[in-house]
Enzyme design. Structure first.
Site, PDB file in Angstrom:
ATOM      1  N   CYS A 224       5.921 -20.652 162.666  1.00 60.41           N
ATOM      2  CA  CYS A 224       6.878 -19.897 163.448  1.00 60.41           C
ATOM      3  C   CYS A 224       7.142 -20.685 164.707  1.00 60.41           C
ATOM      4  CB  CYS A 224       6.447 -18.471 163.712  1.00 60.41           C
ATOM      5  SG  CYS A 224       5.037 -18.266 164.722  1.00 60.41           S
ATOM      6  N   GLY A 225       8.262 -20.419 165.327  1.00 55.88           N
ATOM      7  CA  GLY A 225       8.645 -21.264 166.437  1.00 55.88           C
ATOM      8  C   GLY A 225       8.929 -22.658 165.937  1.00 55.88           C
TER       9      GLY A 225
END
Lengths: 166, 183
Positions: A55-56
């Protein structure tokens, strides 16, 4: 000429090179051309694949920073060799608010013209290009494939374009 | 110029505006850009704690907000809640609570945590509603963007982005390495 030289050197198109125009699908029934954005800066973000398992990730990060890019009237275009349907699902899943272009057929053709195709892997480099309103590459950067390059370099490049114009 | 870039460095030095654990004159400063709803940051949370324990006063730790709000719908409010708790002197208590209860980050939970931490929960609720700390969180976020934060968590060790693994041993090795160099 610069284009030929940097392509011979095997690297990404260098600053000062005319950015090769292209037309790629952004959705199964829509296409986007680089020339559509003449007059405004364009950020081309080549990335290896949709669905990287963090994520990110790079595209999610840029999604958060879009308002900053828009302050420079810059258009962000993500590009990978994934197909338009894959992009569509990925963009919906990550709630991305910018186009993802499918460099899918012939595979990686645009990446090759920008000097950032990875033979063997069959994907593109993690490569960034900032192109000015006149269609000239003004900044390019290839990140080590495992390292998300972040956005600081893009913002610095956009800033220096804006300073020039002012 | 085609870019060969040196390693990303922290553009906003640690200062008054930061939440800090450990002495100002510590040999090493570890800055984390994190998101309270990010599972990787959740994983990093006990790791940082252990590293802090093992290094003691030689380490200063700073947490800055980097909420990926498009991805994590509760991250912005969670960050603002931590700041609101900070305004009442309990940033770290809230920071810990949020990671430990990452599965429950609705506004009602945030307010409940404030109550449990014996904060003025009504004030925190008001400040959340008014987005009192939105700008502070955004400043953290933009300082991260400018420094080359490329996901969460991103760590900086004495101002240089740490691009390696961040399990306990890897972090300790990196921190001790810098600490030796300083001494």
């Amino acid at each position: 000429m610069t284009e030929t030289m940097s392509r011979l050197a095997g690297g990404p198109l260098a600053s000062g090179t005319e950015a090769p125009d292209f037309t790629l699908h952004s959705t199964p029934d829509q296409a986007v051309s680089l020339r559509d954005f003449r007059g405004r800066p364009v950020i081309l973000a080549f990335y290896p694949a949709d669905w990287s398992p963090v994520c990110g990730d790079q595209m999610a990060l840029y999604n958060e920073i879009l308002p900053e890019f828009q302050r420079y009237r810059a258009e962000l275009l993500g590009i990978s060799v994934d197909g338009a349907w894959c992009h569509l699902a990925f963009a919906q899943h990550r709630r991305l608010h910018f186009p993802l272009l499918a460099d899918f057929e012939p595979k990686g053709a645009v990446a090759r013209r920008y000097g950032v195709y990875r033979d063997g892997d069959g994907t593109t480099e993690r490569a960034l290009f900032v192109i000015d309103g006149g269609g000239i590459v003004r900044w390019s950067y290839v990140s080590p494939i495992g390292v998300n390059p972040g956005a600081d370099g893009i913002l610095r490049a956009l800033e220096s374009l804006a300073t020039e114009r002012a | 110029m085609s870019a060969k870039r040196e390693r990303a460095v922290l553009v906003l030095p640690v200062g008054e505006r930061d939440h800090v654990q450990g002495p100002a004159n510590a040999a090493v400063t570890l800055v984390e850009y994190g998101d309270f709803e990010c599972p990787h940051c959740r994983r990093a949370y006990p790791i940082v704690k252990e590293v802090q324990e093992r290094m003691g006063a030689r380490l200063r730790f700073v947490f800055r907000n980097f909420p990926l709000t498009e991805l994590h719908l509760h991250a912005q409010h969670a960050a603002e809640a931590a700041e609101a708790a900070g305004a009442q002197g309990k940033f770290w208590e809230m920071h810990d609570r949020l990671f430990e209860r990452q599965f429950a980050l609705e506004d009602e939970h945030l307010i409940e945590y404030a109550r449990e931490l014996e904060l003025d929960a009504a004030r925190l609720a008001r400040e959340l509603a008014a987005h009192t700390y939105k700008a502070k969180v955004r400043d953290d976020f933009m300082s991260g963007v400018r420094s080359g934060v490329n996901g969460t968590p991103t760590f900086f060790i004495n101002n240089v982005r740490h691009d390696q693994a961040w399990d306990v041993e890897a972090l300790l090795t990196a921190l001790e390495g810098v600490s030796e160099g300083v001494r």
